[in-house]
Motif scaffolding. Structure first.
Motif, PDB file in Angstrom:
ATOM      1  N   SER A  59      10.233  43.703 101.658  1.00  0.00           N
ATOM      2  CA  SER A  59       9.545  44.813 102.073  1.00  0.00           C
ATOM      3  C   SER A  59       9.521  45.890 101.293  1.00  0.00           C
ATOM      4  O   SER A  59       8.385  46.708 100.874  1.00  0.00           O
ATOM      5  N   LYS A  60      10.756  46.312 100.649  1.00  0.00           N
ATOM      6  CA  LYS A  60      11.026  47.399  99.714  1.00  0.00           C
ATOM      7  C   LYS A  60      10.238  46.992  98.300  1.00  0.00           C
ATOM      8  O   LYS A  60       9.493  47.957  97.765  1.00  0.00           O
ATOM      9  N   ARG A  83       7.567  44.505  97.472  1.00  0.00           N
ATOM     10  CA  ARG A  83       6.467  43.838  97.755  1.00  0.00           C
ATOM     11  C   ARG A  83       5.377  44.529  97.142  1.00  0.00           C
ATOM     12  O   ARG A  83       5.340  45.930  97.278  1.00  0.00           O
ATOM     13  N   ASP A 124      14.140  39.924 104.347  1.00  0.00           N
ATOM     14  CA  ASP A 124      12.907  40.663 104.626  1.00  0.00           C
ATOM     15  C   ASP A 124      12.678  42.091 104.389  1.00  0.00           C
ATOM     16  O   ASP A 124      11.846  42.462 103.794  1.00  0.00           O
ATOM     17  N   GLU A 125      14.112  42.809 104.525  1.00  0.00           N
ATOM     18  CA  GLU A 125      14.092  44.032 104.086  1.00  0.00           C
ATOM     19  C   GLU A 125      13.839  44.342 102.695  1.00  0.00           C
ATOM     20  O   GLU A 125      13.258  45.183 102.150  1.00  0.00           O
TER      21      GLU A 125
END
Length: 229
Positions: free
Chosen positions: A47-48, A50, A43-44
């Motif tokens: 997030s970076k 996306r 997920d991290e």
């Protein structure tokens, strides 16, 4: 802590500034019934990246350094992007993280570290190795079975390969071999990281350390000593 992988004189001359570091590890599952998960890390990473375009991903300095390396070994990085760039562009620039590049917990742990540090890392089953491993250029005609292929092919001359004392293990940084793939029976691995011009040694070693940390979540990792001539 890290061993520098040997290179043939031709590779050292042609690929000045390139070094490969490795860890030879024996893995014992801490809990054979436990499932190694990296949801928070996936997920991290998403997030970076996306919403980024493929061009924005490709323009990152570390990505560009490995693209230059690909060109030096005769690969077109636009057609065959370096592994980290390829994974980001395929999975992590989409608005929704629809699926993950899950392969095997060992490979997944290493891929998370590679994606976080933007350094391509390789991992393979060390039980397939005869003698020592080294980087060399093909002379032409060496048999090689690519991952997922049912038959051997004869390699052309001048390809950069990782080999042992008996066979070609992979077309380095491009295609792994069927004989070295990680399987449920894998207990001993080589974990490799490649330094190229424009990428500091510490960055590569930090990525290897992260891979080892993630493996330690599910395995007791014992470093194997290899005699070096």
């Amino acid at each position: 802590m890290y061993r520098q992988i040997k290179m043939s004189p031709q590779v050292e001359t042609h690929l000045d500034g390139v070094k490969v570091y490795g860890l030879h590890l024996h893995l014992t599952p801490v809990d054979p019934d436990a499932k190694l998960e990296f949801k928070k890390e996936w997920d991290e990473i998403h997030s970076k990246w996306r919403g980024k375009t493929k061009a924005e991903v490709a323009s990152e300095p570390l990505m560009a350094a490995y693209q230059e390396f690909y060109q030096r070994i005769g690969l077109n990085p636009k057609k065959y992007p370096p592994s980290v760039q390829n994974l980001i562009q395929r999975f992590f620039i989409k608005e929704d993280l629809e699926r993950l590049p899950l392969i095997h917990p060992i490979v997944d742990a290493v891929n998370v570290a590679a994606l976080q540090h933007l350094v391509p890392l390789g991992v393979f089953d060390a039980e397939c190795v005869i003698g020592d491993i080294h980087l060399t250029f093909t002379q032409g005609g060496e048999p090689f079975q690519g991952l997922g292929e049912s038959e051997l092919e004869a390699l052309s001359e001048g390809l950069l390969v990782l080999a042992d004392d008996d066979k070609v293990l992979s077309r380095f940084c491009y295609r792994d071999g069927e004989s070295q793939k990680i399987t449920p029976d894998t207990h001993t691995i080589w974990l490799l990281g490649c330094q190229v011009p424009g990428v500091a040694e510490d960055v590569v070693k930090d990525s290897l350390a992260a891979g080892l940390d993630y493996l330690n979540r599910g395995y007791r990792c014992e470093k194997q000593l290899i005699s070096v001539d």
